[in-house]
Design a protein around this motif. Structure first.
Motif, PDB file in Angstrom:
ATOM      1  N   VAL A  72      11.313   9.213   6.637  1.00 29.89           N
ATOM      2  CA  VAL A  72      12.155   8.369   6.528  1.00 29.89           C
ATOM      3  C   VAL A  72      12.902   8.160   8.044  1.00 29.89           C
ATOM      4  CG1 VAL A  72      14.810   7.530   5.243  1.00 29.89           C
ATOM      5  CG2 VAL A  72      13.176   9.005   3.976  1.00 29.89           C
ATOM      6  N   LEU A  73      12.789   6.723   8.096  1.00 32.69           N
ATOM      7  CA  LEU A  73      13.029   5.893   9.135  1.00 32.69           C
ATOM      8  C   LEU A  73      14.544   4.657   9.165  1.00 32.69           C
ATOM      9  CD1 LEU A  73       9.079   4.634  10.398  1.00 32.69           C
ATOM     10  CD2 LEU A  73      10.169   6.971  10.836  1.00 32.69           C
ATOM     11  N   GLU A  74      14.775   4.784   8.482  1.00 28.92           N
ATOM     12  CA  GLU A  74      15.818   4.134   8.630  1.00 28.92           C
ATOM     13  C   GLU A  74      16.401   3.890   6.868  1.00 28.92           C
ATOM     14  OE1 GLU A  74      17.346  -0.371  10.092  1.00 28.92           O
ATOM     15  OE2 GLU A  74      15.649  -0.510  10.544  1.00 28.92           O
ATOM     16  N   VAL A  75      18.027   4.046   7.252  1.00 29.59           N
ATOM     17  CA  VAL A  75      18.937   4.217   5.837  1.00 29.59           C
ATOM     18  C   VAL A  75      20.007   3.295   5.779  1.00 29.59           C
ATOM     19  CG1 VAL A  75      19.872   4.835   3.785  1.00 29.59           C
ATOM     20  CG2 VAL A  75      17.671   6.330   4.911  1.00 29.59           C
ATOM     21  N   ARG A  76      19.964   1.972   5.500  1.00 22.51           N
ATOM     22  CA  ARG A  76      20.975   0.655   5.219  1.00 22.51           C
ATOM     23  C   ARG A  76      21.241   0.710   4.512  1.00 22.51           C
ATOM     24  NH1 ARG A  76      19.152  -2.221  10.424  1.00 22.51           N
ATOM     25  NH2 ARG A  76      19.818  -4.531   8.352  1.00 22.51           N
ATOM     26  N   PRO A  77      22.299   1.150   3.349  1.00 15.80           N
ATOM     27  CA  PRO A  77      22.081   1.613   2.061  1.00 15.80           C
ATOM     28  C   PRO A  77      22.669  -0.511   1.638  1.00 15.80           C
ATOM     29  CG  PRO A  77      23.659   2.694   2.477  1.00 15.80           C
ATOM     30  CD  PRO A  77      22.801   2.019   3.680  1.00 15.80           C
ATOM     31  N   TYR A  78      21.471  -0.686   0.358  1.00 17.47           N
ATOM     32  CA  TYR A  78      21.566  -1.441  -0.287  1.00 17.47           C
ATOM     33  C   TYR A  78      20.941  -2.800   0.779  1.00 17.47           C
ATOM     34  CZ  TYR A  78      25.380   1.393  -2.679  1.00 17.47           C
ATOM     35  OH  TYR A  78      25.777   2.206  -3.133  1.00 17.47           O
ATOM     36  N   GLU A  79      20.346  -2.535   1.939  1.00 18.12           N
ATOM     37  CA  GLU A  79      19.645  -3.606   2.598  1.00 18.12           C
ATOM     38  C   GLU A  79      18.546  -3.371   2.981  1.00 18.12           C
ATOM     39  OE1 GLU A  79      22.207  -4.225   5.894  1.00 18.12           O
ATOM     40  OE2 GLU A  79      24.472  -4.566   5.058  1.00 18.12           O
ATOM     41  N   ARG A  80      17.838  -2.204   3.226  1.00 18.01           N
ATOM     42  CA  ARG A  80      16.887  -1.542   4.268  1.00 18.01           C
ATOM     43  C   ARG A  80      16.566  -0.455   3.979  1.00 18.01           C
ATOM     44  NH1 ARG A  80      14.111  -4.300   8.681  1.00 18.01           N
ATOM     45  NH2 ARG A  80      13.795  -2.984  10.284  1.00 18.01           N
ATOM     46  N   PHE A  81      15.430  -0.430   3.771  1.00 19.41           N
ATOM     47  CA  PHE A  81      15.076   1.408   3.836  1.00 19.41           C
ATOM     48  C   PHE A  81      13.351   1.205   4.432  1.00 19.41           C
ATOM     49  CE2 PHE A  81      13.260   4.516   0.913  1.00 19.41           C
ATOM     50  CZ  PHE A  81      14.366   6.049   1.777  1.00 19.41           C
ATOM     51  N   VAL A  82      13.300   2.374   5.322  1.00 23.66           N
ATOM     52  CA  VAL A  82      12.072   2.152   5.974  1.00 23.66           C
ATOM     53  C   VAL A  82      11.581   3.690   6.267  1.00 23.66           C
ATOM     54  CG1 VAL A  82      10.906   1.199   8.165  1.00 23.66           C
ATOM     55  CG2 VAL A  82      13.311   0.512   7.383  1.00 23.66           C
ATOM     56  N   TYR A  83      10.329   3.053   5.818  1.00 26.80           N
ATOM     57  CA  TYR A  83       9.350   5.578   6.309  1.00 26.80           C
ATOM     58  C   TYR A  83       7.668   4.764   6.466  1.00 26.80           C
ATOM     59  CZ  TYR A  83       8.234   4.294   1.327  1.00 26.80           C
ATOM     60  OH  TYR A  83       7.946   3.444   0.003  1.00 26.80           O
ATOM     61  N   ALA A  84       7.527   6.297   7.859  1.00 26.63           N
ATOM     62  CA  ALA A  84       6.197   6.284   8.020  1.00 26.63           C
ATOM     63  C   ALA A  84       5.379   6.101   6.777  1.00 26.63           C
ATOM     64  CB  ALA A  84       5.856   7.237   9.242  1.00 26.63           C
ATOM     65  N   TRP A  85       4.303   5.790   6.839  1.00 23.35           N
ATOM     66  CA  TRP A  85       3.690   6.196   5.841  1.00 23.35           C
ATOM     67  C   TRP A  85       1.796   6.154   6.441  1.00 23.35           C
ATOM     68  CZ3 TRP A  85       3.580   4.899   0.075  1.00 23.35           C
ATOM     69  CH2 TRP A  85       2.358   4.915  -0.993  1.00 23.35           C
ATOM     70  N   LYS A  86       1.662   7.878   6.186  1.00 20.68           N
ATOM     71  CA  LYS A  86       0.472   8.126   7.276  1.00 20.68           C
ATOM     72  C   LYS A  86      -0.636   8.940   6.110  1.00 20.68           C
ATOM     73  CE  LYS A  86       3.422   8.319  11.238  1.00 20.68           C
ATOM     74  NZ  LYS A  86       3.279   9.315  12.405  1.00 20.68           N
ATOM     75  N   GLY A  87      -1.708   8.342   6.067  1.00 20.85           N
ATOM     76  CA  GLY A  87      -2.769   9.061   4.972  1.00 20.85           C
ATOM     77  C   GLY A  87      -4.024   9.297   5.814  1.00 20.85           C
ATOM     78  N   GLY A  88      -5.135   9.693   5.199  1.00 25.19           N
ATOM     79  CA  GLY A  88      -6.894   9.590   5.766  1.00 25.19           C
ATOM     80  C   GLY A  88      -6.740  10.237   6.832  1.00 25.19           C
ATOM     81  N   HIS A  89      -8.179  10.256   7.304  1.00 23.97           N
ATOM     82  CA  HIS A  89      -8.581  11.103   8.259  1.00 23.97           C
ATOM     83  C   HIS A  89      -9.445  10.887   9.292  1.00 23.97           C
ATOM     84  CE1 HIS A  89     -11.288  14.842   9.635  1.00 23.97           C
ATOM     85  NE2 HIS A  89     -10.442  15.984   9.253  1.00 23.97           N
ATOM     86  N   GLU A  90     -10.254  10.622  10.186  1.00 21.99           N
ATOM     87  CA  GLU A  90     -10.670   9.853  11.450  1.00 21.99           C
ATOM     88  C   GLU A  90     -11.855  10.100  11.108  1.00 21.99           C
ATOM     89  OE1 GLU A  90      -9.349   8.207  13.425  1.00 21.99           O
ATOM     90  OE2 GLU A  90      -7.673   9.598  13.874  1.00 21.99           O
ATOM     91  N   GLY A  91     -12.501  11.276  10.053  1.00 22.76           N
ATOM     92  CA  GLY A  91     -14.042  11.531   9.812  1.00 22.76           C
ATOM     93  C   GLY A  91     -14.773  10.509   8.449  1.00 22.76           C
ATOM     94  N   ASN A  92     -13.816   9.701   8.095  1.00 23.18           N
ATOM     95  CA  ASN A  92     -13.883   8.821   6.866  1.00 23.18           C
ATOM     96  C   ASN A  92     -13.690   7.415   7.480  1.00 23.18           C
ATOM     97  OD1 ASN A  92     -13.035  10.878   5.683  1.00 23.18           O
ATOM     98  ND2 ASN A  92     -11.935  10.255   3.798  1.00 23.18           N
ATOM     99  N   VAL A  93     -14.723   7.210   6.500  1.00 19.62           N
ATOM    100  CA  VAL A  93     -14.684   5.274   6.759  1.00 19.62           C
ATOM    101  C   VAL A  93     -14.548   4.341   5.688  1.00 19.62           C
ATOM    102  CG1 VAL A  93     -16.370   3.346   7.239  1.00 19.62           C
ATOM    103  CG2 VAL A  93     -16.698   5.783   8.313  1.00 19.62           C
ATOM    104  N   GLY A  94     -13.848   3.486   5.080  1.00 18.89           N
ATOM    105  CA  GLY A  94     -13.029   2.571   4.510  1.00 18.89           C
ATOM    106  C   GLY A  94     -12.252   3.547   3.877  1.00 18.89           C
ATOM    107  N   TYR A  95     -12.277   3.858   2.084  1.00 20.26           N
ATOM    108  CA  TYR A  95     -11.003   4.943   1.367  1.00 20.26           C
ATOM    109  C   TYR A  95     -10.718   5.719   2.651  1.00 20.26           C
ATOM    110  CZ  TYR A  95      -8.671   6.918  -1.795  1.00 20.26           C
ATOM    111  OH  TYR A  95      -7.228   7.397  -2.563  1.00 20.26           O
ATOM    112  N   GLY A  96     -10.135   6.212   2.564  1.00 25.12           N
ATOM    113  CA  GLY A  96      -9.332   7.399   2.986  1.00 25.12           C
ATOM    114  C   GLY A  96      -9.630   6.956   4.444  1.00 25.12           C
ATOM    115  N   SER A  97     -10.313   5.975   5.219  1.00 24.25           N
ATOM    116  CA  SER A  97     -10.129   6.642   6.780  1.00 24.25           C
ATOM    117  C   SER A  97      -8.283   6.898   7.766  1.00 24.25           C
ATOM    118  CB  SER A  97     -10.680   5.289   7.283  1.00 24.25           C
ATOM    119  OG  SER A  97      -9.690   3.757   6.793  1.00 24.25           O
ATOM    120  N   ARG A  98      -8.462   7.289   8.094  1.00 26.76           N
ATOM    121  CA  ARG A  98      -7.375   6.965   9.534  1.00 26.76           C
ATOM    122  C   ARG A  98      -5.779   6.431   9.133  1.00 26.76           C
ATOM    123  NH1 ARG A  98      -4.259  11.407   9.904  1.00 26.76           N
ATOM    124  NH2 ARG A  98      -5.251  12.943  11.357  1.00 26.76           N
TER     125      ARG A  98
END
Length: 160
Positions: A72-98
């Motif tokens: 969670v990066l930012e919480v401004r009630p009733y206005e703004r909600f922000v979060y980082a979304w990280k996944g994948g792996h360097e070894g993957n191409v296409g689905y599941g890439s970093r």
């Protein structure tokens, strides 16, 4: 440098909708782990508190375990909600890439409800083409699901 390296570009997914619910109703659906599980996926360790880390589990692929790591990066009630979304792996191409992106939900009160603007930013193309394409469609469905969950919340409040 190759042409591909020069053409690396970042893209955002934007979904912009107006829903007939109060910002407070949408906010509850956005920031309750139990409700997030109903409109997207069940989060693990979720709290709407800046700095809080949480995860989602999706289908693993190749070297990737399927865990989406969020903070969670930012919480401004009733206005703004922000979060980082990280996944994948360097070894993957296409689905599941970093993937190293940010999800931003912006709420603004309008005459008959709430304008909800979702911006999922930071897709690096062409590397994240697969995620960008599938999530462009996926987020539209997720936002429709969110609307349905918010409608349920609004209806159940009326009943109590």
């Amino acid at each position: 440098m190759t042409d591909a390296a020069l053409k690396s570009d970042t893209q955002d997914i934007v979904v912009d909708e107006v829903f007939p619910h109060a910002p407070e109703t949408i906010w509850t659906a956005l920031t309750s782990g139990e409700l997030i599980a109903r409109w997207m996926m069940a989060p693990t360790g979720f709290e709407p508190v800046e700095g809080k880390h949480f995860t989602f589990q999706t289908t693993p692929a190749g070297a990737w375990d399927g865990i989406i790591r969020c903070q969670v990066l930012e919480v401004r009630p009733y206005e703004r909600f922000v979060y980082a979304w990280k996944g994948g792996h360097e070894g993957n191409v296409g689905y599941g890439s970093r993937l190293d992106t940010v999800v931003t939900w912006i709420l603004s009160r309008v005459e008959n409800g709430t304008r909800l603007r979702l911006v999922h930013s930071g897709f690096v193309l062409p590397k994240n083409d697969s995620a960008f394409r599938s999530m462009s469609e996926g987020w539209k469905k997720v936002v429709r699901n969110l609307d349905a969950v918010a409608a349920d919340q609004a209806t159940s409040k009326l009943r109590h």
